[in-house]
Every structure is written in C-alpha cells, then in structure tokens.
Design a protein around this motif. Sequence first.
Motif, mmCIF file in Angstrom:
data_model
loop_
_atom_site.group_PDB
_atom_site.id
_atom_site.type_symbol
_atom_site.label_atom_id
_atom_site.label_comp_id
_atom_site.label_asym_id
_atom_site.label_seq_id
_atom_site.Cartn_x
_atom_site.Cartn_y
_atom_site.Cartn_z
ATOM 1 N N GLN A 1 -16.329 60.408 -30.709
ATOM 2 C CA GLN A 1 -16.467 59.056 -31.240
ATOM 3 C C GLN A 1 -15.326 58.437 -31.547
ATOM 4 O O GLN A 1 -14.963 57.977 -32.436
ATOM 5 N N MET A 2 -14.416 58.555 -30.469
ATOM 6 C CA MET A 2 -13.220 57.803 -30.434
ATOM 7 C C MET A 2 -12.984 56.673 -29.312
ATOM 8 O O MET A 2 -13.135 56.828 -28.237
ATOM 9 N N LEU A 3 -13.228 55.661 -29.930
ATOM 10 C CA LEU A 3 -13.303 54.520 -28.782
ATOM 11 C C LEU A 3 -11.717 53.723 -28.659
ATOM 12 O O LEU A 3 -11.113 53.873 -29.589
ATOM 13 N N VAL A 4 -11.228 53.693 -27.597
ATOM 14 C CA VAL A 4 -9.954 53.360 -27.160
ATOM 15 C C VAL A 4 -9.920 51.691 -26.562
ATOM 16 O O VAL A 4 -10.542 51.601 -25.539
ATOM 17 N N VAL A 5 -9.438 50.724 -27.124
ATOM 18 C CA VAL A 5 -9.272 49.547 -26.892
ATOM 19 C C VAL A 5 -7.723 49.139 -26.123
ATOM 20 O O VAL A 5 -6.774 49.157 -27.109
ATOM 21 N N ASP B 1 0.174 49.523 -27.635
ATOM 22 C CA ASP B 1 -0.828 48.562 -27.060
ATOM 23 C C ASP B 1 -2.257 49.199 -26.890
ATOM 24 O O ASP B 1 -3.003 48.395 -26.600
ATOM 25 N N LEU B 2 -2.298 50.371 -27.322
ATOM 26 C CA LEU B 2 -3.599 51.091 -27.233
ATOM 27 C C LEU B 2 -4.297 51.208 -28.830
ATOM 28 O O LEU B 2 -3.778 51.777 -29.639
ATOM 29 N N LEU B 3 -5.478 50.681 -28.936
ATOM 30 C CA LEU B 3 -6.233 50.650 -30.403
ATOM 31 C C LEU B 3 -7.144 51.693 -30.274
ATOM 32 O O LEU B 3 -8.275 51.671 -29.570
ATOM 33 N N SER B 4 -7.041 52.653 -31.099
ATOM 34 C CA SER B 4 -7.821 53.877 -31.210
ATOM 35 C C SER B 4 -8.863 53.502 -32.156
ATOM 36 O O SER B 4 -8.244 53.531 -33.430
ATOM 37 N N VAL B 5 -10.022 53.449 -32.175
ATOM 38 C CA VAL B 5 -10.905 53.350 -33.107
ATOM 39 C C VAL B 5 -12.100 54.375 -33.324
ATOM 40 O O VAL B 5 -12.799 54.698 -32.457
ATOM 41 N N ASN B 6 -12.007 54.871 -34.663
ATOM 42 C CA ASN B 6 -12.883 56.165 -34.602
ATOM 43 C C ASN B 6 -13.991 55.522 -35.367
ATOM 44 O O ASN B 6 -14.046 55.119 -36.522
ATOM 45 N N ILE B 7 -15.315 55.880 -34.812
ATOM 46 C CA ILE B 7 -16.584 55.011 -35.319
ATOM 47 C C ILE B 7 -17.552 56.255 -35.692
ATOM 48 O O ILE B 7 -17.307 57.376 -35.176
ATOM 49 N N PRO C 1 -9.518 39.810 -21.272
ATOM 50 C CA PRO C 1 -11.096 40.243 -21.048
ATOM 51 C C PRO C 1 -11.120 41.711 -22.069
ATOM 52 O O PRO C 1 -10.084 42.448 -22.182
ATOM 53 N N PHE C 2 -12.241 41.947 -22.734
ATOM 54 C CA PHE C 2 -12.495 43.168 -23.580
ATOM 55 C C PHE C 2 -12.505 44.228 -22.547
ATOM 56 O O PHE C 2 -13.509 44.694 -21.960
ATOM 57 N N SER C 3 -11.462 45.206 -22.969
ATOM 58 C CA SER C 3 -11.501 46.311 -22.140
ATOM 59 C C SER C 3 -11.437 47.878 -23.120
ATOM 60 O O SER C 3 -10.551 47.688 -23.677
ATOM 61 N N TYR C 4 -12.241 48.630 -22.902
ATOM 62 C CA TYR C 4 -12.263 49.805 -23.630
ATOM 63 C C TYR C 4 -12.948 51.059 -22.814
ATOM 64 O O TYR C 4 -13.424 50.850 -21.856
ATOM 65 N N PHE C 5 -12.778 52.174 -23.516
ATOM 66 C CA PHE C 5 -13.273 53.272 -23.277
ATOM 67 C C PHE C 5 -13.250 54.352 -24.178
ATOM 68 O O PHE C 5 -12.617 54.290 -25.162
ATOM 69 N N PHE C 6 -14.137 55.320 -23.883
ATOM 70 C CA PHE C 6 -14.400 56.522 -24.903
ATOM 71 C C PHE C 6 -13.550 57.511 -24.701
ATOM 72 O O PHE C 6 -13.433 57.857 -23.559
#
Length: 793
Positions: free
Chosen positions: A463-467, A617-623, A647-652
């Motif tokens: 459940q870790m999203l990285v932007v 520069d990487l934002l990790s979001v725990n959702i 552009p919005f770029s992310y990965f799990f």
Amino acid sequence: MIKNYLKIAFRNLWRHRVFSFINILGLTVGMTACFLIFLYVKFELSYDKFNSKAANIYRLNTDIKTPSETINTSVTAWPFAPNIKREFPEVETFTRVNNGSFLVRKGDAKFQEDNTLFADSTFFDVFDIKMLKGDPKKALKDMFSIVFTEDAAKKYFGNEDPIGKQVLLTGDGIPSTVTGIIQNIPENSILKGDMLVSMSTLTQHLNKGLDQQWGNFGATSFLLLKPGVDPRAMEKKFPDFIERNNGKERKESQMFYTFTLEPLKDIYLLSTRDGNKLGNMNNVDIFSIIAVFILLIACINFINLTTARSSERAKEVGIRKVVGAAKSQVARQFIGESVILCIIAFLLTVLLSVLLLPLFNKLAGKVVSHGIFTNWQYLLLLFSAAIGIGVLAGAYPALILSSFKPVVVLKGRFATGTKGILLRKGLVIAQFSISVVLIIATLVVYSQMSYMRKRDLGFSKDQMLVVSTQGDPARFALKNAVNSLPNVKSTALSSSVPGSGNPGAYSEIENKKGDLQIANLDLYFVDWNYIPQYKIKMVAGRSFSKDFGTDTTQAMVVNESVTKLLGYSSPQEAVGRKFKQWGREGKIIGVMQDFHFRSLQQPIKPLTMRIEPDGCDLLSVNITGGNVPATLASIEKKWKEMIPNRPFSYFFMDEFFDRQYRGEERFGNLFLNFAILAIFISCLGLLGLASYSTMQRTKEIGVRKVLGASVTNITALLSSDFIKLVLIAIVIASPLAYIGMHKWLEGFAYRTSVSWWVFLLAALTAIFIALFTVSFQAIKAAVANPVKSLRSE
C-alpha cells in the motif's frame, strides 16, 4: 522407381496412421519448440551486433580501489574519454552517454521522457542507429539539440516534419531544437532511449564544468579503436595516462583506479559490472540445452517406434530381397519414408511457429522475432535439420530392416532381437531421464521464485504509492496537501526507494581503530518520516528526529553492513562515530537493520541516510486499502493544482520492486512451458511403445484372461516393464539435476536450497505420468474380448 518408393511410403504411412501420427506429432512439437528456442537464443546472442564496427567498439570500465573495497563500475569520470582520444592514436573516436529524464512540452502535449540519453556529437560515428532525417554529423553538436526516435516524434508532431521545430525542456521551459529523427533503437541493444540530447547541454549548461571534474564518475564511455589495435596492449598504457592526468587527486582521496576495455558484444550477456546483469548467459545455455533435449526426445521417439515395428515389415523386406532388391535399395526405401515424415513435420512446424510466435514473444517479454519469414536462412536451416533428422533417425532402422535374411523371414521364424529390445529400453530411459531432470529443474526454479517473493525484505512495501516529482519546487507543498487527504496514512520524501537505484558517495567514516576510513557508500537523502513510514527497524541508536536541530546537518543513519565494513563487532559501537560525506561532517546517530534495497540477486551493501530535503524528489504515500482509485484521483487532483506543468507519474512500491525479478519469472515460465512439451513428447513415445507392446501381446493377454487373470493383473503386467525403466531414469537423472540446479542457484545472493522433497515430487510425477500413459492402453487391452484375439489360433 522413385514414384514406386513414394507410393509404398505413403501407403505404409496411411496403413499405420496411428503410429505415423504419433511420430509426426512428436517431431512437429519437438521441432517447433527447438525452432522457437533457436530464435530466442539467436536474439540474445545478437545484442549490438547490428553495429558494423561492433568488433572494434569497447566500453571503458573503471575498477576503483579504496581502503575498504574494490568497486567494479561501468562508468568513468567525464574528462577521461575525450583526453584518451587526444593522447592515444589507437582510438579512432569516442562517445559518452548518460541516462537522463526530461519534462518535454510542446503546446498542450507534455511527457516525462524517462528514457533519455545524453550523447556526444560523435554518437553516430560509433553506433549504427539509422538517421531518418537530419545530419548525423551535426545533429548533436550544439547545445539544446534533440534527436527523437520515430515513435517519440509522432507523440509531439504527428505527421508534421519536426526538423527545426522547438520543444521546451525541463520545468524551466528551455527552448530546444529538433535536429534529427532516428529509427527506433533496436531492442537488441544495450542503449535504450526515446530521445537523445546533446552532451554539451549537460556539460556546458545543466552541470557546467563537468568535463573538468576528474573525480566525478558518471559517464558511460565507448571507444572505437582502429582496426588491428590490441585492446589488452592498450590497457597497459592506461596507468601512466591516469597518473599524468589525475595522480595527485587519486593519492589525496585514496581512491586508486584502473581502466579495462570491455567488448561491446560481451556487455549484455557477460558483464556483471555495477552488480547488475543485463542478460544472462546461463539462461541462454540452459535453453540451448533444453532445445537439444527436446529434439533428442523427438528423435528417440522416432527410432523407438520404427525399430519396434520392424518385425511387421520383415516379410515385405524378405519378398523384396527375393525378387532382387539390393540391401542399399531397401535401406533407401526406409530412409525415404523417414525423410517424408520429417518433411511433413517441417511443414507443420512452420505453420505452428507462425501461430505461436506472438505468444512466445509475450512469454519472453521481448520481440525475439517479428516473423519467422524475416530470416529465410533460419527456415533453410530448419529444413536442413528436418532432412538431417530424417536421415539420421531413419538410418538405424533402415540398416536393421535391410539386413534381414529372406529365408528366415519367409519361414516365419523372425523375431525382434535382444539388441533391438535393449536399444528401445535404453532410449526410453534416456527420454525419461531428460524429463525427470526438467521436472526437478522446474520445481527448483519455482521454489526460488517463491522464496524471493516471500522473503522478509526488512521494509514495508504494501500500500505504498510513489509519486515522482522530478524535483519540482512545489513538492513540499504537495506533500503537506496529500498528507491531509482521507485514506492517506503518511507521506515521506526521499531521493530513492528500494529497487530504484541510488548514487555512491565518497565517504570518510571512523572505524573501530579510530581512523577515518575511506569508502564509497550508497546514499539515500530522506526526510523525517521515511524510516518509520517504510517500517525499517533500528537496531542501535535512534532514527532522525525534529527534536534534534543538528539532525539536518550533522547526523547520519547507517545500516548494519556499514558497521561490519568498519570492523565493529556490534552495531552499538558505531553510534557516535564521526563521518565526512559530500561536504558534511557529523556523527552516526543510529544503525538500521539491513534491508533489501536492491534485488535479492545481490548481497546487501553498505547504505547511509541523511536528512537532505532539497535532494528528495520521490514522494512516498502510504495509503489505506479501501477505495484506491478514489485516493489516486484525489492525489492527482492535488498534483494538477500544484504542479500543472508536469504529467502525473506514479507507481506502486510492491509492483516496482518485484519488477526486478521479472526476468527470472519469464525464465521460469518459459522453462515450465518447454519442460511440459518435453514431457508431452516423451509421453507420446511411451504411448506408441505401449500400444505396440500391447498389440504384440494380444494373444498372450487373451490366454491369461481365459485362465482367469483380472483386468488389474493384466494392467499391472503390461505397466510394470515401463515403470521399471522410469525408476532407472529417476536414479540417473536426480544427481545430474542436483548438480545443474545447485550451480544455477549460485547466481543468487539469497537463495533456497535444493530440498529432498523436490526429488520425491519429481519421481512421483514421472511415475504418475508414465502410469497414466501406459495404463490407458493396458486397460484397453485388458477389457477386450479374448475370443477375438484367440480366434485365429
């Protein structure tokens, strides 16, 4: 004569159509599998060989020796390649490349071009990448010059001619001119890029003065040597060159390095520099062996079934010889029938290969071939192989059949010899030995894949999203805005996440003796939340805390591997020790438990962390797990409000980290599929032999039934001979499989063992397959009416 041979051949094939079908099917499946593997192996071996000067192109590698370790890297400092060209007449030209990532905008179109290469103006003098539009000599000469691939150009310009047009680079919107269009870089190249940017853009603008930084290692340098130059002799001249240009700095930093020249053609499959493998020569060797095994099994089937049926055609041979046929004529007849079977199998192989190639490309994870007709030489080779198989596989049966004595045969006293029976049994053992080896190997491969997926990595990736913010100034505001969203547990900024790679940093850290030990250590820039958010355990000292003002400038957290490198017997001893790193000085405040920030194929390396918000520069979001699409939409909305130009770029995180094992998973899937095919072909041969054996013993079965034998008794009688052969195959195959798979597992730093249950399961599987195959015919014979089989007596 030939017409007569063909008529008899086709009549005989049709008369025994079940055996003919089994032979053709086995050969077709075997040849198809072998041909597809051949395409895969040829593709893997072809990397960068499309370059006409590939034999003279070498990558300049560096071995950096520090007081702590020797670093084998594939990069050099930026000034080395240009100066080598200047001082060494052996060098025709050079080029440097460096990976980059750019925000590219044209009107409303905006893309983050992650596959960008900085390249010197000499790039096209070294590599044969076809220029479709523009001048290859000038395309990368000036600052802010861009060369797009065909596909990339269409994203921005459609069918419009892009030469001379401008796009905007980076968040600052730097106007840059399109100076060339190249064909898409071939997939069988180690160079990957959708866009080339002139090297002068990097060295004279984005990182001015880079060409004078002799201690800054980051350029991948290629040298094109003149024909006839001995690269090993040239390597011996490098130490003097390094001493002249950088001797003083080397001594001051205690980082001593040497250069080696690595052939371009060897890089993909053989290079292990930087701890990474682009390709895997072991896998190529394994698939080549599998291809040989599958073809061998198919040939064994053919020989077995043909020799088994030899007694049926004994009278035909006897009559032929009585009416004057020579031994050579009889042999040609039967070899001809064998070749006809193989030609039919070849035609079916071509059809099957056409149908299966797209699926095979998908399984391989790359386009190993756009079509089997693109290289007619391969088809000619396949046809020659089919003819060769026909001649070789038919030669032994032909010699056996043509050597029959007509007097003995026509008196009805002919019987299959002991040698023929032993040959068939030996071939069945060989078949199932190969099958058992493949079963064991498949189980070990999947056991290793399972081990890698289930191993405790030492950090949380669920459940870790990285932007990826690409360092945009608004990333701090974005972090705070995202942190306040529902379904977001926490956020953290960093320069790297596990699996993404990270820079090595020149460091001096106090060792157990009290000296400042020089080492090149991996470095993460992080914020306060990173360690707790990823649930990385502390084994000594503390993590970063806002309660300590000096943590932003004078604190470092290291992993256990760093303490071992420095000679400490326990992590606690390292706490409070001094460090110097990239202009910062301070003390170690804590030690993290080792965690796998790289693939399990590599051992855990020493890692350091520092608070450095500007480097993140990487934002990790725990959702939370609930309503992920809505959470993503909320984060994207905040992004568009605060960073509208990107552009919005992310990965799990879990998918991203597991991507490192995609090559092994593809290898496992391919291995499984070809193992199944090999077992299937073996079963076809066993089915044919069982059918023939049952047919030969029809009257015996009838007598046994009349005397009271049950279906179970007869089935066991007919199956036992084959099961004995399979058991012998298991005994032969097990040690061979153990040796082979033990060697394969050595390629992983963290691996499972070859357990006893693997051999037991493989043995039971092989016995079950053999029983299932043989019992089908055995039961059919056992339930038949004995009156029909005894009527002729």
